[in-house]
Design a protein around this motif. Structure first.
Motif, PDB file in Angstrom:
ATOM      1  N   SER A 216      -5.721 -44.768  42.760  1.00  0.00           N
ATOM      2  CA  SER A 216      -4.423 -44.298  42.665  1.00  0.00           C
ATOM      3  C   SER A 216      -4.013 -45.362  41.511  1.00  0.00           C
ATOM      4  O   SER A 216      -2.951 -44.484  40.766  1.00  0.00           O
ATOM      5  N   LEU A 217      -4.345 -46.456  41.207  1.00  0.00           N
ATOM      6  CA  LEU A 217      -4.197 -47.144  39.920  1.00  0.00           C
ATOM      7  C   LEU A 217      -4.366 -46.452  38.484  1.00  0.00           C
ATOM      8  O   LEU A 217      -3.693 -46.339  37.814  1.00  0.00           O
ATOM      9  N   ALA A 218      -5.375 -45.574  38.633  1.00  0.00           N
ATOM     10  CA  ALA A 218      -5.811 -44.714  37.393  1.00  0.00           C
ATOM     11  C   ALA A 218      -5.004 -43.896  37.619  1.00  0.00           C
ATOM     12  O   ALA A 218      -4.942 -43.267  36.211  1.00  0.00           O
ATOM     13  N   THR A 219      -4.775 -43.238  38.416  1.00  0.00           N
ATOM     14  CA  THR A 219      -3.735 -41.968  38.415  1.00  0.00           C
ATOM     15  C   THR A 219      -2.708 -42.396  37.642  1.00  0.00           C
ATOM     16  O   THR A 219      -2.114 -41.232  36.891  1.00  0.00           O
ATOM     17  N   GLY A 220      -1.849 -43.476  38.025  1.00  0.00           N
ATOM     18  CA  GLY A 220      -0.867 -43.688  37.107  1.00  0.00           C
ATOM     19  C   GLY A 220      -1.138 -43.550  35.619  1.00  0.00           C
ATOM     20  O   GLY A 220      -0.179 -43.545  34.865  1.00  0.00           O
ATOM     21  N   PHE A 221      -2.288 -44.099  35.088  1.00  0.00           N
ATOM     22  CA  PHE A 221      -2.441 -44.341  33.805  1.00  0.00           C
ATOM     23  C   PHE A 221      -2.854 -42.699  33.192  1.00  0.00           C
ATOM     24  O   PHE A 221      -2.514 -42.409  32.035  1.00  0.00           O
ATOM     25  N   SER A 222      -3.271 -41.974  34.112  1.00  0.00           N
ATOM     26  CA  SER A 222      -3.515 -40.669  33.924  1.00  0.00           C
ATOM     27  C   SER A 222      -2.250 -39.807  33.370  1.00  0.00           C
ATOM     28  O   SER A 222      -1.833 -39.209  32.702  1.00  0.00           O
ATOM     29  N   TYR A 223      -1.156 -40.179  34.355  1.00  0.00           N
ATOM     30  CA  TYR A 223       0.273 -39.864  34.096  1.00  0.00           C
ATOM     31  C   TYR A 223       0.789 -40.265  32.696  1.00  0.00           C
ATOM     32  O   TYR A 223       1.454 -39.767  31.794  1.00  0.00           O
ATOM     33  N   ALA A 224       0.747 -41.612  32.410  1.00  0.00           N
ATOM     34  CA  ALA A 224       0.919 -42.251  31.204  1.00  0.00           C
ATOM     35  C   ALA A 224       0.382 -41.449  29.972  1.00  0.00           C
ATOM     36  O   ALA A 224       0.967 -41.352  28.885  1.00  0.00           O
ATOM     37  N   GLY A 225      -1.034 -41.221  30.010  1.00  0.00           N
ATOM     38  CA  GLY A 225      -1.607 -40.481  28.846  1.00  0.00           C
ATOM     39  C   GLY A 225      -1.210 -38.937  28.963  1.00  0.00           C
ATOM     40  O   GLY A 225      -0.791 -38.518  27.693  1.00  0.00           O
ATOM     41  N   THR A 226      -0.904 -38.303  29.968  1.00  0.00           N
ATOM     42  CA  THR A 226      -0.182 -36.795  29.882  1.00  0.00           C
ATOM     43  C   THR A 226       1.231 -36.964  29.415  1.00  0.00           C
ATOM     44  O   THR A 226       1.497 -36.318  28.491  1.00  0.00           O
ATOM     45  N   SER A 227       1.888 -37.797  29.800  1.00  0.00           N
ATOM     46  CA  SER A 227       3.310 -37.854  29.168  1.00  0.00           C
ATOM     47  C   SER A 227       3.716 -38.305  27.773  1.00  0.00           C
ATOM     48  O   SER A 227       4.055 -37.615  27.107  1.00  0.00           O
ATOM     49  N   LEU A 228       2.795 -39.127  27.305  1.00  0.00           N
ATOM     50  CA  LEU A 228       2.953 -39.812  25.912  1.00  0.00           C
ATOM     51  C   LEU A 228       2.504 -38.766  25.000  1.00  0.00           C
ATOM     52  O   LEU A 228       3.026 -38.662  23.864  1.00  0.00           O
ATOM     53  N   VAL A 229       1.102 -38.289  25.264  1.00  0.00           N
ATOM     54  CA  VAL A 229       0.483 -37.183  24.430  1.00  0.00           C
ATOM     55  C   VAL A 229       1.304 -35.961  24.438  1.00  0.00           C
ATOM     56  O   VAL A 229       1.440 -35.353  23.401  1.00  0.00           O
ATOM     57  N   ALA A 230       1.869 -35.481  25.401  1.00  0.00           N
ATOM     58  CA  ALA A 230       2.684 -34.445  25.605  1.00  0.00           C
ATOM     59  C   ALA A 230       4.033 -34.563  24.685  1.00  0.00           C
ATOM     60  O   ALA A 230       4.150 -33.691  23.982  1.00  0.00           O
TER      61      ALA A 230
END
Length: 462
Positions: A70-84
Motif C-alpha cells: 500500500s505504500l507504493a499505492t500512495g506514490f502511484s496516486y502521486a504520480g497520477t495526480s502530478l502528471v495529470a
C-alpha cells in the motif's frame, strides 16, 4: 505553456465528451484491475487442489503483504495526480520530470521496505496475525518470496499511475495482461511439476512481475509512446520530491493503516480455522473482482478530475464524478446480485469441500448487496486523490476501517461468530459511502496542488 500532444493511445480528456473520456480511460483500467485480481484467483484455483491449508496461506498473509504494498499505492496516486495536473496545465516536460522523481522516491522506499519485511517476517506473522503450526511455517516462506519481488511490484504500480495521469491506460493493460498470462502458465509448473506447492505460487507471481516491470520501465525510458523520461530527470530534485511526498505520503499512510486494519480483521478470522479462512478468502477474492469495475472507474475519475482541475475546469470535474458514480453503482449492483444468487456454485468452483462451500455461500449472501454502495466510495476517493488531496482521502479510509469496521468486527465476532465479520462489513460499507460523500460536498478537493496553477488562480482572483 507547452502544448499538449496526443498519440494513438492518449485520450484528449480536456476536449472529448466526458462519457467518452471516462469509458475510454476506464475500460483498460477495469481489465487491468481484473487481471491483478486474476493473480489471486489463479493462485486460489490451483492451491485449492492441494487442500484448505494451502488455499488459506495467500488469504491469511495478504493483509500483511498489503500493509507494505500500500505504500507504493500512495506514490502511484502521486504520480497520477502530478502528471495529470501538469498535463492539464500544458507543461509536458514538468509532467515527465515529476514522473521520474516519483519513481526515484518509490524505488528508494521499496528497497527499504523489502529489507524490513525480510527481517521481521516471523514476528509479524506470529505477533500480528497470530499464526501457528503448519500455517505459520508455510506462510513464512511464502511472504519472504513475495517480499523479494516487492521493488518490481512497486515499479509496475508507479509506472501504471504515471501513464494514467497522462491519459494512456491502454499500455498498462498490455503489460499487466502479459504478466497475468505468464503467471497462469508458471503457476501449475511451479506448484505441481516442480512440486513446490504454496512456494511455487509465490515464485510464479514474483517472476512474472519482475520480467514485466523491467520491460515496462524500458518503454517509459525509450519514449515511443509519446511520454519519455530522460536520465537527467532522475537527478534528485528536492522541490519535486517534497511535492511527491506531500501528495504520496498521506495516501501511503492511509493505505497502510487500512492494510493493518485488514490484517487485524484477518487475525480475527484466522481464529475460526482453515475452513472459515478459505471460505472468506474465496468470497473476498470474488468481491474484489466485482469491485474492479468501480476501481477502474475511480482511477479514470482521478485522471480526469486531475486534468480538469489543472486546466481550471472544476465544473467538468464535478460532472465527471457524478457520471462515474452512476455507472459504477449500476454495474456493481448487477454483478453483486449474481454473486448473491450463485454464491454456492462459485465457491464450489474453487474447492469441493462442503464446509468451505457453506462459509463461502454465507459470505455472498451477507456481503453482496452492500457492494454497490461501497463502489461509490472508490469514486469519491478517486476524486480526492486525483486532485492531490490525499489527506482527505486518508481521513475517510482511517475512519471507515479503524473507526467503524475493526471495532465492529471484534464486537460482532464475539457475539455472532464468523457471521459477525460479515455483518460488520455491511455496516462499514454503507457508512463509508456516507462519509466519502460528505467530504466531496464540504471538502476543498476542487483546488489544485501544483504551484503554477495556484499562482495563476491567485493572480486571477487579485
Amino acid at each position: 505553456m507547452k502544448s499538449k500532444e496526443k498519440t494513438n493511445n492518449n485520450i484528449d480528456i480536456l476536449n472529448d465528451p466526458i462519457w467518452k473520456s471516462l469509458f475510454s480511460l476506464a475500460w483498460p483500467l477495469i481489465l487491468t484491475n481484473m487481471m491483478q485480481a486474476l493473480y489471486n484467483i489463479t493462485d486460489a484455483y490451483f492451491l485449492g487442489k492441494l487442500g484448505p491449508l494451502e488455499l488459506s496461506v495467500p488469504t491469511v498473509v495478504w493483509p500483511l503483504i498489503y500493509v507494505f504494498v500500500s505504500l507504493a499505492t500512495g506514490f502511484s496516486y502521486a504520480g497520477t495526480s502530478l502528471v495529470a495536473q501538469y498535463t492539464g496545465y500544458g507543461d509536458k516536460r514538468k509532467a515527465e520530470k515529476s514522473a521520474a522523481q516519483t519513481i526515484l522516491a518509490m524505488l528508494a522506499l521499496s528497497f527499504a521496505i523489502m529489507i524490513i519485511f525480510l527481517i521481521f517476517t516471523k514476528p509479524l506473522l506470529s505477533g500480528l496475525l497470530k499464526l501457528e503450526g503448519s500455517l505459520f511455517e508455510l506462510s513464512s516462506v511464502y511472504v519472504k518470496l513475495i517480499a523479494i519481488g516487492m521493488p518490481f511490484s512497486f515499479l509496475m504500480q508507479t509506472i501504471s499511475g504515471i501513464f494514467r495521469g497522462w491519459g494512456n491506460s491502454i499500455i498498462s493493460l498490455k503489460f499487466n495482461g502479459i504478466s497475468v498470462i505468464l503467471n497462469v502458465i508458471l503457476d501449475p509448473i511451479f506448484i505441481f511439476t516442480f512440486d513446490l506447492g504454496v512456494y511455487g505460487a509465490a515464485l510464479a507471481t514474483m517472476l512474472a512481475q519482475a520480467i514485466m516491470s523491467v520491460l515496462f520501465f524500458i518503454v517509459l525510458i525509450r519514449g515511443k509512446t509519446g511520454f519519455k523520461l530522460h536520465f537527467k530527470d532522475f537527478v534528485p530534485d528536492k522541490h519535486i520530491i517534497k511535492k511527491v511526498f506531500s501528495v504520496g505520503l498521506p495516501a501511503s499512510i492511509g493505505e497502510s493503516f487500512t492494510a493493518i486494519g485488514f490484517a487485524i480483521i484477518m487475525s480475527v478470522i484466522a481464529q475460526f480455522g482453515e475452513v472459515v479462512i478459505s471460505g472468506y478468502g474465496i468470497g473476498n477474492r470474488m468481491n474484489n473482482l466485482i469491485t474492479m469495475f468501480s476501481g477502474g472507474m475511480a482511477l479514470a475519475t482521478a485522471t480526469m478530475v486531475g486534468q480538469f482541475v489543472g486546466a481550471n475546469k472544476q465544473d467538468k470535474a464535478v460532472e465527471t464524478v457524478k457520471k462515474a458514480s452512476i455507472a459504477s453503482f449500476t454495474i456493481v449492483f448487477i454483478t453483486s446480485m449474481l454473486m448473491f444468487v450463485y454464491g454456492h456454485n462459485i465457491t464450489q468452483f474453487f474447492i469441493n469441500d462442503p464446509e468451505v462451500i457453506k462459509v463461502g455461500e454465507e459470505f455472498f449472501r451477507y456481503v453482496s448487496f452492500s457492494l454497490p454502495f461501497f463502489s461509490l466510495v472508490s469514486i469519491f476517493l478517486g476524486a480526492l486523490r486525483g486532485t492531490g488531496h490525499t489527506t482527505q482521502s486518508t481521513i475517510v479510509d482511517i475512519i471507515r476501517l479503524w473507526g467503524i469496521r475493526v471495532p465492529l468486527v471484534i464486537y460482532f465476532s464475539e457475539t455472532h461468530g464468523y457471521i459477525g465479520v460479515f455483518i460488520a462489513m455491511i455496516i462499514s460499507n454503507f457508512s463509508a459511502m456516507v462519509l466519502g460523500l460528505l467530504f466531496l460536498i464540504f471538502g476543498k478537493w476542487k483546488e489544485p496542488v501544483i504551484e503554477e496553477r495556484l499562482k495563476l488562480k491567485e493572480d486571477q482572483d487579485s
